[in-house]
Enzyme design. Sequence first.
Site, PDB file in Angstrom:
ATOM      1  N   PRO A   1       5.456   1.679   5.307  1.00 40.96           N
ATOM      2  CA  PRO A   1       6.768   1.823   4.683  1.00 40.96           C
ATOM      3  C   PRO A   1       6.745   2.626   3.382  1.00 40.96           C
ATOM      4  CG  PRO A   1       5.917  -0.401   4.376  1.00 40.96           C
ATOM      5  CD  PRO A   1       5.011   0.276   5.363  1.00 40.96           C
ATOM      6  N   ASN A   2       7.795   3.378   3.215  1.00 41.77           N
ATOM      7  CA  ASN A   2       8.087   4.164   2.004  1.00 41.77           C
ATOM      8  C   ASN A   2       7.213   5.404   1.847  1.00 41.77           C
ATOM      9  OD1 ASN A   2      10.181   2.388   1.042  1.00 41.77           O
ATOM     10  ND2 ASN A   2       8.550   0.931   0.551  1.00 41.77           N
TER      11      ASN A   2
ATOM     12  N   ARG B   1       8.518  10.171  -4.511  1.00 38.12           N
ATOM     13  CA  ARG B   1       8.370   8.761  -4.861  1.00 38.12           C
ATOM     14  C   ARG B   1       7.326   8.605  -5.971  1.00 38.12           C
ATOM     15  NH1 ARG B   1       4.978   4.337  -1.301  1.00 38.12           N
ATOM     16  NH2 ARG B   1       5.567   2.522  -2.528  1.00 38.12           N
TER      17      ARG B   1
ATOM     18  N   TYR C   1       1.766   8.327  -6.852  1.00 37.84           N
ATOM     19  CA  TYR C   1       1.460   8.732  -5.477  1.00 37.84           C
ATOM     20  C   TYR C   1       1.236  10.236  -5.305  1.00 37.84           C
ATOM     21  CZ  TYR C   1       2.852   3.965  -4.452  1.00 37.84           C
ATOM     22  OH  TYR C   1       2.917   2.591  -4.424  1.00 37.84           O
TER      23      TYR C   1
ATOM     24  N   ASN D   1      -2.770   3.638   6.234  1.00 39.31           N
ATOM     25  CA  ASN D   1      -2.216   3.249   4.941  1.00 39.31           C
ATOM     26  C   ASN D   1      -0.976   2.432   5.281  1.00 39.31           C
ATOM     27  OD1 ASN D   1      -1.110   2.851   2.483  1.00 39.31           O
ATOM     28  ND2 ASN D   1      -1.059   5.004   1.862  1.00 39.31           N
TER      29      ASN D   1
ATOM     30  N   ALA E   1       3.050  -1.360   1.656  1.00 35.36           N
ATOM     31  CA  ALA E   1       3.205  -2.739   1.191  1.00 35.36           C
ATOM     32  C   ALA E   1       2.821  -3.769   2.262  1.00 35.36           C
ATOM     33  CB  ALA E   1       4.638  -2.967   0.729  1.00 35.36           C
TER      34      ALA E   1
ATOM     35  N   ASP F   1      -3.552  -8.559  13.130  1.00 39.06           N
ATOM     36  CA  ASP F   1      -3.760  -9.042  14.504  1.00 39.06           C
ATOM     37  C   ASP F   1      -3.657  -7.911  15.524  1.00 39.06           C
ATOM     38  OD1 ASP F   1      -4.185 -11.587  13.603  1.00 39.06           O
ATOM     39  OD2 ASP F   1      -2.226 -12.373  14.200  1.00 39.06           O
TER      40      ASP F   1
ATOM     41  N   GLU G   1      -9.023   1.466   6.084  1.00 41.81           N
ATOM     42  CA  GLU G   1      -7.816   1.278   5.272  1.00 41.81           C
ATOM     43  C   GLU G   1      -7.843   2.276   4.123  1.00 41.81           C
ATOM     44  OE1 GLU G   1      -7.283  -2.770   3.911  1.00 41.81           O
ATOM     45  OE2 GLU G   1      -6.253  -2.092   2.117  1.00 41.81           O
TER      46      GLU G   1
ATOM     47  N   HIS H   1      -5.583   4.028   0.667  1.00 41.35           N
ATOM     48  CA  HIS H   1      -4.453   3.996  -0.270  1.00 41.35           C
ATOM     49  C   HIS H   1      -4.530   5.195  -1.182  1.00 41.35           C
ATOM     50  CE1 HIS H   1      -3.379   0.038   1.049  1.00 41.35           C
ATOM     51  NE2 HIS H   1      -4.642  -0.322   0.909  1.00 41.35           N
ATOM     52  N   LEU H   2      -3.386   5.773  -1.468  1.00 39.38           N
ATOM     53  CA  LEU H   2      -3.335   6.886  -2.411  1.00 39.38           C
ATOM     54  C   LEU H   2      -3.724   6.420  -3.806  1.00 39.38           C
ATOM     55  CD1 LEU H   2       0.031   8.071  -0.973  1.00 39.38           C
ATOM     56  CD2 LEU H   2      -1.972   9.549  -1.040  1.00 39.38           C
ATOM     57  N   SER H   3      -3.177   5.294  -4.210  1.00 38.46           N
ATOM     58  CA  SER H   3      -3.419   4.788  -5.565  1.00 38.46           C
ATOM     59  C   SER H   3      -4.579   3.798  -5.559  1.00 38.46           C
ATOM     60  CB  SER H   3      -2.155   4.097  -6.084  1.00 38.46           C
ATOM     61  OG  SER H   3      -1.864   2.947  -5.305  1.00 38.46           O
TER      62      SER H   3
ATOM     63  N   ARG I   1      -3.576  -1.863 -10.347  1.00 35.21           N
ATOM     64  CA  ARG I   1      -2.124  -2.032 -10.407  1.00 35.21           C
ATOM     65  C   ARG I   1      -1.772  -3.531 -10.399  1.00 35.21           C
ATOM     66  NH1 ARG I   1       0.589   1.628  -6.051  1.00 35.21           N
ATOM     67  NH2 ARG I   1       2.423   1.074  -7.314  1.00 35.21           N
TER      68      ARG I   1
ATOM     69  N   ARG J   1      -0.993  -6.396  -5.457  1.00 33.80           N
ATOM     70  CA  ARG J   1      -1.576  -5.305  -4.651  1.00 33.80           C
ATOM     71  C   ARG J   1      -3.091  -5.443  -4.490  1.00 33.80           C
ATOM     72  NH1 ARG J   1       2.813  -1.672  -4.359  1.00 33.80           N
ATOM     73  NH2 ARG J   1       4.070  -1.787  -6.231  1.00 33.80           N
TER      74      ARG J   1
HETATM   75  C1  DHK Z   1       1.218   2.509  -0.910  1.00 32.19           C
HETATM   76  C2  DHK Z   1       2.231   1.628  -1.049  1.00 32.19           C
HETATM   77  O1  DHK Z   1       3.420   1.893  -0.532  1.00 32.19           O
HETATM   78  C3  DHK Z   1       2.077   0.368  -1.794  1.00 32.19           C
HETATM   79  O2  DHK Z   1       2.915  -0.645  -1.319  1.00 32.19           O
HETATM   80  C4  DHK Z   1       0.642  -0.096  -1.835  1.00 32.19           C
HETATM   81  C5  DHK Z   1      -0.162   2.184  -1.311  1.00 32.19           C
HETATM   82  C6  DHK Z   1      -0.270   1.033  -2.269  1.00 32.19           C
HETATM   83  C7  DHK Z   1      -0.932   3.434  -1.732  1.00 32.19           C
HETATM   84  O3  DHK Z   1      -1.454   3.498  -2.836  1.00 32.19           O
HETATM   85  O4  DHK Z   1      -1.014   4.359  -0.915  1.00 32.19           O
HETATM   86  O5  DHK Z   1       0.518  -1.199  -2.687  1.00 32.19           O
END
Ligand code: DHK
Length: 158
Positions: A16-17, A24, A29, A80, A83, A93, A104, A106-108, A113, A117
């Site tokens: 998501p997002n 964003r 990010y 990724n 959230a 699962d 797994e 993550h960008l950040s 943080r 998270r």
């Molecule tokens: C991306 C998100 O949308 C957050 O909800 C995660 C992750 C971190 C990222 O760093 O790519 O907590």
Amino acid sequence: MAKEFETLEIGVLHGPNLNLLGRREPEIYGRMTLEAIDMRLAAVAEQLGVRVRSFQSNSEGALLDRIHEWGQVVAGFVINAGAYTHTSIALLDALTGVGRPYVEVHLSNVHAREEFRHRSLLAPRAVGLVAGFGVESYVLGLEGLVRWLRRRESEIVD
Ligand code: DHK
């Protein structure tokens, strides 16, 4: 087709997002769009001699369905989960259910943080985890997964 001539295929999943990337919170990010990330991964995949297919959804159910579907055809996943990383037993699962290795990403740097998270429900069953390098997290995750798969393959053949 004989195993050694098959091109490995990797599924890249964005949660998501992540469709908002580029606009964003760029200080967290980065400024790269999701489309640009997918193009970069396709180029890296070509160099590695593998293929990637990518999918983004804001819906947990759509991600689950995609894992079930692609779990039949891909050798592994780079994910990724956004959230959902911190909340979704269902994604864990699904990934373990289809029995494909996953990395797994993550960008950040999620550990630098908010505390919520810091916990990942996916990490305990992942082959590995890369966080904090922006788009390079995906690239490193893809490279790591491909090396892991090739090493496993050579161990099976040996
Ligand atoms: C991306 C998100 O949308 C957050 O909800 C995660 C992750 C971190 C990222 O760093 O790519 O907590």
